[in-house]
Design a protein around this motif. Sequence first.
Motif, PDB file in Angstrom:
ATOM      1  N   LYS A 254       3.436 -15.115  -8.150  1.00 46.18           N
ATOM      2  CA  LYS A 254       2.659 -14.273  -9.035  1.00 46.18           C
ATOM      3  C   LYS A 254       2.551 -14.775 -10.281  1.00 46.18           C
ATOM      4  CE  LYS A 254       4.067  -9.470  -7.723  1.00 46.18           C
ATOM      5  NZ  LYS A 254       5.025  -8.656  -7.842  1.00 46.18           N
ATOM      6  N   ALA A 255       3.286 -15.696 -10.709  1.00 46.12           N
ATOM      7  CA  ALA A 255       3.165 -16.376 -12.214  1.00 46.12           C
ATOM      8  C   ALA A 255       2.114 -17.488 -11.965  1.00 46.12           C
ATOM      9  CB  ALA A 255       4.516 -17.055 -12.464  1.00 46.12           C
ATOM     10  N   VAL A 256       1.980 -17.872 -10.939  1.00 45.01           N
ATOM     11  CA  VAL A 256       0.919 -18.990 -10.896  1.00 45.01           C
ATOM     12  C   VAL A 256      -0.406 -18.487  -9.960  1.00 45.01           C
ATOM     13  CG1 VAL A 256       2.369 -20.784 -11.216  1.00 45.01           C
ATOM     14  CG2 VAL A 256       1.998 -20.144  -9.082  1.00 45.01           C
ATOM     15  N   ASN A 257      -0.414 -16.960  -9.774  1.00 48.55           N
ATOM     16  CA  ASN A 257      -1.733 -16.516  -9.224  1.00 48.55           C
ATOM     17  C   ASN A 257      -1.751 -17.098  -7.566  1.00 48.55           C
ATOM     18  OD1 ASN A 257      -2.133 -14.687 -10.981  1.00 48.55           O
ATOM     19  ND2 ASN A 257      -3.366 -16.707 -12.285  1.00 48.55           N
ATOM     20  N   LEU A 258      -0.579 -17.499  -6.981  1.00 46.19           N
ATOM     21  CA  LEU A 258      -0.665 -17.899  -5.403  1.00 46.19           C
ATOM     22  C   LEU A 258      -0.274 -16.596  -4.819  1.00 46.19           C
ATOM     23  CD1 LEU A 258       1.211 -21.312  -5.407  1.00 46.19           C
ATOM     24  CD2 LEU A 258      -1.187 -20.801  -4.784  1.00 46.19           C
ATOM     25  N   PRO A 259      -1.074 -16.391  -3.291  1.00 50.70           N
ATOM     26  CA  PRO A 259      -0.906 -15.254  -2.630  1.00 50.70           C
ATOM     27  C   PRO A 259       0.620 -14.815  -2.320  1.00 50.70           C
ATOM     28  CG  PRO A 259      -2.037 -16.963  -1.440  1.00 50.70           C
ATOM     29  CD  PRO A 259      -1.912 -17.367  -2.932  1.00 50.70           C
ATOM     30  N   ILE A 260       1.036 -13.831  -2.276  1.00 47.99           N
ATOM     31  CA  ILE A 260       2.138 -13.370  -1.593  1.00 47.99           C
ATOM     32  C   ILE A 260       2.342 -13.224  -0.411  1.00 47.99           C
ATOM     33  CG2 ILE A 260       4.003 -11.677  -1.887  1.00 47.99           C
ATOM     34  CD1 ILE A 260       3.256 -11.737  -4.804  1.00 47.99           C
ATOM     35  N   SER A 261       3.331 -13.651   0.552  1.00 42.85           N
ATOM     36  CA  SER A 261       3.090 -13.212   2.076  1.00 42.85           C
ATOM     37  C   SER A 261       3.372 -11.952   2.111  1.00 42.85           C
ATOM     38  CB  SER A 261       4.175 -14.224   2.572  1.00 42.85           C
ATOM     39  OG  SER A 261       5.336 -14.515   1.927  1.00 42.85           O
ATOM     40  N   GLU A 262       2.491 -11.373   3.073  1.00 42.23           N
ATOM     41  CA  GLU A 262       2.601  -9.819   3.321  1.00 42.23           C
ATOM     42  C   GLU A 262       3.416  -9.701   4.346  1.00 42.23           C
ATOM     43  OE1 GLU A 262       0.865  -7.604   1.737  1.00 42.23           O
ATOM     44  OE2 GLU A 262       0.045  -8.635   0.348  1.00 42.23           O
ATOM     45  N   THR A 263       4.126  -8.469   4.269  1.00 43.67           N
ATOM     46  CA  THR A 263       5.065  -8.083   5.484  1.00 43.67           C
ATOM     47  C   THR A 263       4.542  -7.005   5.955  1.00 43.67           C
ATOM     48  OG1 THR A 263       6.230  -6.899   3.625  1.00 43.67           O
ATOM     49  CG2 THR A 263       7.340  -9.106   4.417  1.00 43.67           C
ATOM     50  N   PRO A 264       4.887  -6.702   7.448  1.00 37.04           N
ATOM     51  CA  PRO A 264       4.223  -5.563   8.047  1.00 37.04           C
ATOM     52  C   PRO A 264       4.713  -4.388   7.437  1.00 37.04           C
ATOM     53  CG  PRO A 264       5.517  -6.884   9.553  1.00 37.04           C
ATOM     54  CD  PRO A 264       5.675  -7.675   8.214  1.00 37.04           C
ATOM     55  N   SER A 265       3.834  -3.202   7.336  1.00 36.67           N
ATOM     56  CA  SER A 265       4.165  -1.909   6.495  1.00 36.67           C
ATOM     57  C   SER A 265       5.405  -1.262   7.464  1.00 36.67           C
ATOM     58  CB  SER A 265       3.171  -1.280   6.652  1.00 36.67           C
ATOM     59  OG  SER A 265       2.805  -0.751   8.069  1.00 36.67           O
ATOM     60  N   LEU A 266       6.257  -0.845   6.795  1.00 37.72           N
ATOM     61  CA  LEU A 266       7.246   0.236   7.652  1.00 37.72           C
ATOM     62  C   LEU A 266       6.762   1.041   8.677  1.00 37.72           C
ATOM     63  CD1 LEU A 266       9.328   1.603   4.627  1.00 37.72           C
ATOM     64  CD2 LEU A 266       9.817  -0.283   6.138  1.00 37.72           C
ATOM     65  N   GLU A 267       5.726   1.484   8.626  1.00 29.86           N
ATOM     66  CA  GLU A 267       5.195   2.362   9.520  1.00 29.86           C
ATOM     67  C   GLU A 267       4.768   1.389  10.918  1.00 29.86           C
ATOM     68  OE1 GLU A 267       3.730   2.550   6.610  1.00 29.86           O
ATOM     69  OE2 GLU A 267       4.832   4.133   5.952  1.00 29.86           O
ATOM     70  N   SER A 268       4.227   0.317  10.668  1.00 31.30           N
ATOM     71  CA  SER A 268       3.971  -0.693  11.683  1.00 31.30           C
ATOM     72  C   SER A 268       5.183  -0.912  12.313  1.00 31.30           C
ATOM     73  CB  SER A 268       3.101  -1.647  11.459  1.00 31.30           C
ATOM     74  OG  SER A 268       3.622  -2.599  10.637  1.00 31.30           O
ATOM     75  N   GLN A 269       6.335  -1.201  11.453  1.00 29.39           N
ATOM     76  CA  GLN A 269       7.778  -1.870  12.061  1.00 29.39           C
ATOM     77  C   GLN A 269       8.179  -0.632  13.016  1.00 29.39           C
ATOM     78  OE1 GLN A 269      10.264  -4.066   9.605  1.00 29.39           O
ATOM     79  NE2 GLN A 269       8.633  -4.010   7.828  1.00 29.39           N
ATOM     80  N   LEU A 270       8.213   0.731  12.554  1.00 28.09           N
ATOM     81  CA  LEU A 270       8.605   1.578  13.188  1.00 28.09           C
ATOM     82  C   LEU A 270       8.072   1.905  14.464  1.00 28.09           C
ATOM     83  CD1 LEU A 270       9.229   4.199  10.235  1.00 28.09           C
ATOM     84  CD2 LEU A 270      11.087   3.325  11.635  1.00 28.09           C
ATOM     85  N   GLN A 271       6.540   1.747  14.395  1.00 26.12           N
ATOM     86  CA  GLN A 271       5.901   1.969  15.438  1.00 26.12           C
ATOM     87  C   GLN A 271       6.390   0.793  16.765  1.00 26.12           C
ATOM     88  OE1 GLN A 271       1.770   1.216  15.371  1.00 26.12           O
ATOM     89  NE2 GLN A 271       1.282   2.701  16.780  1.00 26.12           N
ATOM     90  N   ARG A 272       6.328  -0.423  16.244  1.00 27.87           N
ATOM     91  CA  ARG A 272       6.903  -1.482  17.253  1.00 27.87           C
ATOM     92  C   ARG A 272       8.103  -0.926  17.819  1.00 27.87           C
ATOM     93  NH1 ARG A 272       7.741  -7.622  15.918  1.00 27.87           N
ATOM     94  NH2 ARG A 272       8.003  -8.558  18.109  1.00 27.87           N
ATOM     95  N   ARG A 273       8.923  -0.513  16.795  1.00 31.32           N
ATOM     96  CA  ARG A 273      10.370  -0.376  17.392  1.00 31.32           C
ATOM     97  C   ARG A 273      10.577   0.501  18.301  1.00 31.32           C
ATOM     98  NH1 ARG A 273      16.148   0.164  14.462  1.00 31.32           N
ATOM     99  NH2 ARG A 273      16.939   2.181  15.385  1.00 31.32           N
ATOM    100  N   HIS A 274       9.619   1.644  18.266  1.00 27.39           N
ATOM    101  CA  HIS A 274       9.724   2.801  19.393  1.00 27.39           C
ATOM    102  C   HIS A 274       8.981   2.683  20.442  1.00 27.39           C
ATOM    103  CE1 HIS A 274      11.096   5.363  15.421  1.00 27.39           C
ATOM    104  NE2 HIS A 274      12.096   4.945  15.978  1.00 27.39           N
TER     105      HIS A 274
END
Length: 758
Positions: free
Chosen positions: A323-343
């Motif tokens: 963030k300090a150098v304006n580089l993109p942060i790696s996105e993590t899958p949303s909790l909803e999508s993780q839950l969906q995948r798990r179930h």
Amino acid sequence: MISDLKALLKEEFGFENPEIKLLAGYFNLNYLIIHQGEKFILKTYRFDSEYRDVLQAENEVLLQLANQKITGIPRPIHFSDGQFLLQRQLEGKPSIIRMLSYLEGEFLGSVPASKATYKSLGSFVAKLNLGLSTCKNYVLRSRQLDWDIQYLHLNKPLIAAIGDAKNQNLVRYFFLQFGENVSPILPSLRRQIIHGDANEWNILVQNDVISGIIDFGDLTYSPLINEVAIALTYSFYDKENPLEWTADFLNAYHQIIPLESKELEILYYLIAARLCISVCQSAHARKVDPKNNYASISEKSAWSTLRKWVAINPIGAANTFKKAVNLPISETPSLESQLQRRHQSISPLLSISYKKPLSVTGAAFQYMYESNGTAVLDAYNNIPHVGHSHPKVVEAGQRQMAKLNTNTRYLYDLLAEYSEKLLAKFHPSLSKVYFVNCGSSASDLAIRMAFAHTKNPNILVMEHGYHGNTQISIDISDYKFNNKKGLGQKSNILKAPIPDTYLGKHKINDGTAGKLYAQDAMQVIHDSGKTVGAFITEPIVGCGGQVPLAEGYLQHLYPAIRAQGGICISDEVQTGFGRVGDYFWGYEAQGVIPDMVVLGKPMGNGHPMGAVVCTEAVADSFSKGVEFFSSFGGNPVSCAVGISVLEVIEEEKLQENARIVGNHYASFFRELQKEFAVIGDVRGAGLFLGVEIVKAGKSDHDSELATLIKNEMRNRNILISTDGPFDNVLKTKPPLCFTKENAEEVAENMREILKEKF
Ligand code: PMP
């Protein structure tokens, strides 16, 4: 010495009677020379032909920087022969001498630094690195310095010099993480000559602006990001929140030399590595020369920063840096999508803790790291008994897995070694052990063994007790069979009323209630018209809401059970291995010795292990039946892991820590109990505590409030849980490395939550 130097200065530079002052130095001698108001630095070294090449290289680099008009660096001054190194006898010993220009300014370490200073430091170091990037020097390329982060492993043998085992293991943890996270990408990092020691006592400041850097003695050819790591490490020494101080530096650096994502992704581990090098070197230097204070000048700050560092999520750190150098942060899958995948493949019958579930990517000691970059304080999980990812346990498992993993049908020393070490923790009458892979199989096996011994299938179990998920374990777990959806109590099961002195009918906990409850239990047996072959209970009934058995209960009940032909089993899955503080095993608090003990959870610190420990007599009876074999129970890897857990408990004095921190922890909760009438009871032992939440001033359970507190705590990044028949008991049983400060943090947050409510 001074007279030698005076003669030299006169001969070489024509200085008449200059002022000569000895300055602090790490391994050579440095002098401030003042002649007619002009200042110089004279450096003297013991002669060493290899080191002479390094000094030569250092001078060359300084001259190359000066040629590039890089400011704020010392300039080598030549001697009368035009050379920048002089070989001479000093005090009769062959020496090398250098003369450098003097830089004005105050040391960064001696002034209160502002964010502007760190911004200036970022630009300064980047400009220096830009200058150094064009320098070529094969002597420096071939250098392997133990202070160079890429050669962290050179410091491994020095860990032993660190006195305290907890500190040693914190350092081992970061060595391990370096191997996992940095080593694989080290070869792909851009390299160049770096200064290598931009610490607060080598950097000069004038009016909030960095004016210079000295001591090029650590010049080395290393990944460029190591320079950034080193400068940052020292810049936030003694800062309350280290990460806060990184953005200005990084942003300013990045504007001159753009940093790469892959560099920032490992920066957290590089900073940790530099801190580890620092504490290893300090410990080693103190061992070699106890009087050398200079070597351990920053030791205290390094330790306190290292302890703060482990409480920071590495992903969170990388995100802050990016963030300090304006580089993109790696996105993590949303909790909803993780839950969906798990179930899609996992049944919702496997519940998930908290309203806002945790998606975790790592954990260290008493901290867990969420994928979104947050670090949470784990005041709940007792399986990572000696701490999450404990390096000794991890290494023991890794090492043995790389060597041999087989089963008990073969001979290997580790099985005998672990059995001996584990049994040494018990009374000599408990002399046989059977290894399995979890608490449930251990409970199951214990009941089978009891039957083999007594031939009596009837079992007395504890009200609200829980012993596992196999059919037999469920049959003996009131918590399960008595659940609304449970299958009910089988005909061979008898249930003893829980000897609870807070809610139960007998309340005088000086032995009186214990005796009465024991009589009640025997009455249950008597009323059934049967006898029991076994009696099983935990010493503190976890699922019952962390209820310690009333004092004297087992002392009265065990002899009575034995007298009618039964054997006594203690389930130590939750309470064993020092958790209760005063004792290694929970039953010891009751002054009894069981005939069988069930072990699990903490035994392998997360590696799946369980065991039944029993008397010779029980083992003999069991031996008359069919062969016992478990494919994985007692395998060499599990044995190595089990041994390491026992060793860590011992060397880090974790039982004592459970007692001391546990007592503080309970006293913090008792303070809260005085403030808030909704806390009905605080109970448990060591780091196995329960806080009963009730309707204000009454003993009626308030499960809603308990659930609210649990979830609010989670929202504040602290993990505790709820349990008990009404789910109104807050349960805390953290890894045993939990500190008093951690305990205070839990209690303080609970106070704030309760204050908001009441
Ligand atoms: N006994 C007790 C007291 C337990 O708490 C548990 C697990 N919560 C078990 C046995 C069963 O252990 P596992 O989950 O390893 O099978």
